[in-house]
Scaffold this motif. Structure first.
Motif, PDB file in Angstrom:
ATOM      1  N   VAL A  53      -0.005  -3.029  -4.629  1.00 59.10           N
ATOM      2  CA  VAL A  53      -0.210  -3.243  -3.194  1.00 59.10           C
ATOM      3  C   VAL A  53      -0.234  -1.927  -2.438  1.00 59.10           C
ATOM      4  CG1 VAL A  53       0.740  -4.270  -1.094  1.00 59.10           C
ATOM      5  CG2 VAL A  53       0.858  -5.527  -3.261  1.00 59.10           C
ATOM      6  N   ASN A  54       0.761  -1.070  -2.676  1.00 59.63           N
ATOM      7  CA  ASN A  54       0.959   0.135  -1.861  1.00 59.63           C
ATOM      8  C   ASN A  54       0.866   1.449  -2.627  1.00 59.63           C
ATOM      9  OD1 ASN A  54       1.639  -1.190   0.735  1.00 59.63           O
ATOM     10  ND2 ASN A  54       3.351  -2.015  -0.452  1.00 59.63           N
ATOM     11  N   HIS A  55       0.433   1.404  -3.881  1.00 53.12           N
ATOM     12  CA  HIS A  55       0.226   2.613  -4.679  1.00 53.12           C
ATOM     13  C   HIS A  55       1.508   3.435  -4.892  1.00 53.12           C
ATOM     14  CE1 HIS A  55      -1.870   6.180  -6.270  1.00 53.12           C
ATOM     15  NE2 HIS A  55      -2.934   5.409  -6.373  1.00 53.12           N
ATOM     16  N   PRO A  56       2.628   2.790  -5.254  1.00 50.86           N
ATOM     17  CA  PRO A  56       3.839   3.565  -5.532  1.00 50.86           C
ATOM     18  C   PRO A  56       3.891   3.994  -7.000  1.00 50.86           C
ATOM     19  CG  PRO A  56       4.342   1.267  -5.745  1.00 50.86           C
ATOM     20  CD  PRO A  56       2.864   1.342  -5.394  1.00 50.86           C
ATOM     21  N   ASP A  57       4.793   4.902  -7.299  1.00 46.31           N
ATOM     22  CA  ASP A  57       5.152   5.193  -8.684  1.00 46.31           C
ATOM     23  C   ASP A  57       6.039   4.044  -9.141  1.00 46.31           C
ATOM     24  OD1 ASP A  57       6.427   6.006 -11.024  1.00 46.31           O
ATOM     25  OD2 ASP A  57       6.643   8.090 -10.388  1.00 46.31           O
ATOM     26  N   LEU A  58       5.502   3.181  -9.966  1.00 41.59           N
ATOM     27  CA  LEU A  58       6.231   1.976 -10.355  1.00 41.59           C
ATOM     28  C   LEU A  58       7.506   2.270 -11.131  1.00 41.59           C
ATOM     29  CD1 LEU A  58       3.208  -0.276 -11.431  1.00 41.59           C
ATOM     30  CD2 LEU A  58       4.659  -0.584  -9.409  1.00 41.59           C
ATOM     31  N   THR A  59       7.566   3.421 -11.781  1.00 39.50           N
ATOM     32  CA  THR A  59       8.761   3.752 -12.570  1.00 39.50           C
ATOM     33  C   THR A  59       9.975   3.996 -11.681  1.00 39.50           C
ATOM     34  OG1 THR A  59       8.306   6.149 -12.634  1.00 39.50           O
ATOM     35  CG2 THR A  59       7.334   4.794 -14.386  1.00 39.50           C
ATOM     36  N   THR A  60       9.767   4.174 -10.375  1.00 37.00           N
ATOM     37  CA  THR A  60      10.879   4.441  -9.460  1.00 37.00           C
ATOM     38  C   THR A  60      11.418   3.178  -8.803  1.00 37.00           C
ATOM     39  OG1 THR A  60       9.482   4.780  -7.496  1.00 37.00           O
ATOM     40  CG2 THR A  60       9.839   6.685  -8.938  1.00 37.00           C
ATOM     41  N   LEU A  61      10.780   2.029  -9.048  1.00 39.07           N
ATOM     42  CA  LEU A  61      11.164   0.794  -8.369  1.00 39.07           C
ATOM     43  C   LEU A  61      12.044  -0.082  -9.252  1.00 39.07           C
ATOM     44  CD1 LEU A  61       7.718  -0.228  -6.787  1.00 39.07           C
ATOM     45  CD2 LEU A  61       9.500   1.270  -5.846  1.00 39.07           C
ATOM     46  N   ASP A  62      12.870  -0.927  -8.604  1.00 34.40           N
ATOM     47  CA  ASP A  62      13.650  -1.904  -9.362  1.00 34.40           C
ATOM     48  C   ASP A  62      12.751  -3.086  -9.721  1.00 34.40           C
ATOM     49  OD1 ASP A  62      13.375  -3.387  -7.016  1.00 34.40           O
ATOM     50  OD2 ASP A  62      15.482  -3.181  -6.421  1.00 34.40           O
ATOM     51  N   ALA A  63      13.310  -4.070 -10.402  1.00 31.33           N
ATOM     52  CA  ALA A  63      12.513  -5.205 -10.883  1.00 31.33           C
ATOM     53  C   ALA A  63      11.837  -5.942  -9.737  1.00 31.33           C
ATOM     54  CB  ALA A  63      13.389  -6.159 -11.683  1.00 31.33           C
ATOM     55  N   ALA A  64      12.566  -6.136  -8.640  1.00 30.31           N
ATOM     56  CA  ALA A  64      11.980  -6.839  -7.505  1.00 30.31           C
ATOM     57  C   ALA A  64      10.826  -6.045  -6.896  1.00 30.31           C
ATOM     58  CB  ALA A  64      13.051  -7.119  -6.453  1.00 30.31           C
ATOM     59  N   GLY A  65      10.998  -4.731  -6.822  1.00 26.94           N
ATOM     60  CA  GLY A  65       9.944  -3.885  -6.274  1.00 26.94           C
ATOM     61  C   GLY A  65       8.698  -3.894  -7.146  1.00 26.94           C
ATOM     62  N   LYS A  66       8.908  -3.821  -8.450  1.00 28.07           N
ATOM     63  CA  LYS A  66       7.762  -3.875  -9.368  1.00 28.07           C
ATOM     64  C   LYS A  66       7.027  -5.202  -9.223  1.00 28.07           C
ATOM     65  CE  LYS A  66       9.620  -0.878 -13.073  1.00 28.07           C
ATOM     66  NZ  LYS A  66      10.859  -0.424 -12.402  1.00 28.07           N
ATOM     67  N   ASP A  67       7.786  -6.289  -9.155  1.00 27.88           N
ATOM     68  CA  ASP A  67       7.188  -7.604  -9.017  1.00 27.88           C
ATOM     69  C   ASP A  67       6.368  -7.706  -7.732  1.00 27.88           C
ATOM     70  OD1 ASP A  67       7.460 -10.703  -9.887  1.00 27.88           O
ATOM     71  OD2 ASP A  67       7.567 -10.530  -7.708  1.00 27.88           O
ATOM     72  N   ALA A  68       6.926  -7.225  -6.635  1.00 31.09           N
ATOM     73  CA  ALA A  68       6.228  -7.301  -5.352  1.00 31.09           C
ATOM     74  C   ALA A  68       4.922  -6.524  -5.396  1.00 31.09           C
ATOM     75  CB  ALA A  68       7.126  -6.775  -4.235  1.00 31.09           C
ATOM     76  N   GLU A  69       4.936  -5.376  -6.048  1.00 33.26           N
ATOM     77  CA  GLU A  69       3.741  -4.545  -6.097  1.00 33.26           C
ATOM     78  C   GLU A  69       2.674  -5.090  -7.041  1.00 33.26           C
ATOM     79  OE1 GLU A  69       2.720  -1.964  -4.430  1.00 33.26           O
ATOM     80  OE2 GLU A  69       4.498  -1.714  -3.188  1.00 33.26           O
ATOM     81  N   VAL A  70       3.080  -5.476  -8.232  1.00 28.14           N
ATOM     82  CA  VAL A  70       2.101  -5.896  -9.247  1.00 28.14           C
ATOM     83  C   VAL A  70       1.679  -7.345  -9.040  1.00 28.14           C
ATOM     84  CG1 VAL A  70       1.633  -6.134 -11.698  1.00 28.14           C
ATOM     85  CG2 VAL A  70       3.009  -4.212 -10.888  1.00 28.14           C
ATOM     86  N   CYS A  71       2.644  -8.263  -9.016  1.00 29.67           N
ATOM     87  CA  CYS A  71       2.292  -9.665  -8.797  1.00 29.67           C
ATOM     88  C   CYS A  71       1.697  -9.865  -7.412  1.00 29.67           C
ATOM     89  CB  CYS A  71       3.520 -10.546  -8.962  1.00 29.67           C
ATOM     90  SG  CYS A  71       4.140 -10.669 -10.648  1.00 29.67           S
ATOM     91  N   GLY A  72       2.240  -9.160  -6.439  1.00 29.02           N
ATOM     92  CA  GLY A  72       1.725  -9.300  -5.070  1.00 29.02           C
ATOM     93  C   GLY A  72       0.264  -8.914  -4.968  1.00 29.02           C
TER      94      GLY A  72
END
Length: 223
Positions: free
Chosen positions: A101-120
């Protein structure tokens, strides 16, 4: 659904952290990370990221030359001129894939953050284009097993990075010698038309033709 996806990713991460399957088994059963597709066929794969620039000349090249291309899109970048991308899908040989969604470094996010970015992103792109993407390009190419676990929980079949970046970032990069199975990275920037033409010329010089990515991933047993 969101809670169950996060729980699956979190439990799988814990399993890896505890070494439940042993260190040699880490990563088994996770989507592969692909920077090059093993193939003997004379093909190369064109991929374009983000979606902020909507250059009509780049679209013309893709449509007139019938270039198979995988577009790893950010939902927000497509929202103000969606027809630019739907035309490429409907009239050309383009497919839509996931770039978060927002082009973050996914390795820096927790499980919820990863889910929001990828699944979202997958859900948003699926709603617009009628098909949920099965490939993910992790922003910056940043990936680890936790990212792969989160991607799997979101239905991703493979994480695609790249062999060569043809994007002009300030100055035109050197043109590499392409080989069969290479994955070319481009971006929807103001230089896309010129960058795309350089990539197509490099492919032609190497005796290669652009091909659709997913069928070759299937043939190689990677998805």
């Amino acid at each position: 659904m969101w809670r169950s996806r996060v729980l699956v990713a979190a439990l799988a991460s814990l399993s890896l952290a505890l070494g439940a399957a042993g260190s040699a088994q880490a990563g088994v059963g996770l989507p592969p990370v692909v920077s090059h597709v093993p193939t003997q066929e004379k093909v190369v794969f064109i991929t374009i990221d983000d979606g902020w620039g909507h250059d009509p000349e780049a679209a013309r090249i893709l449509l007139e030359k019938r270039v198979p291309v995988s577009m790893f899109l950010l939902p927000g970048a497509t929202s103000y001129d969606t027809s630019y991308f739907t035309d490429l899908v409907e009239q050309g040989r383009a497919t839509v894939e996931n770039h978060t969604v927002n082009h973050p470094d996914l390795t820096t996010l927790d499980a919820a953050g990863k889910d929001a970015e990828v699944c979202g992103a997958g859900e948003q792109l699926g709603a617009v284009f009628g098909k949920t993407p099965k490939l993910l390009r992790p922003p910056y190419g940043a990936v680890d097993d936790d990212v792969r676990l989160a991607a799997k929980a979101c239905g991703v079949k493979a994480l695609v990075t790249w062999t060569y970046d043809f994007t002009t970032w300030g100055q035109t990069p050197p043109t590499p010698q392409l080989k069969s199975g290479d994955i070319v990275l481009l971006h929807f920037t103001p230089t896309l038309a010129a960058d795309l033409q350089r990539a197509l010329d490099a492919a032609k010089a190497a005796g290669l033709k652009p091909a659709a990515l997913m069928p070759y991933l299937r043939t190689a047993g990677m998805v």
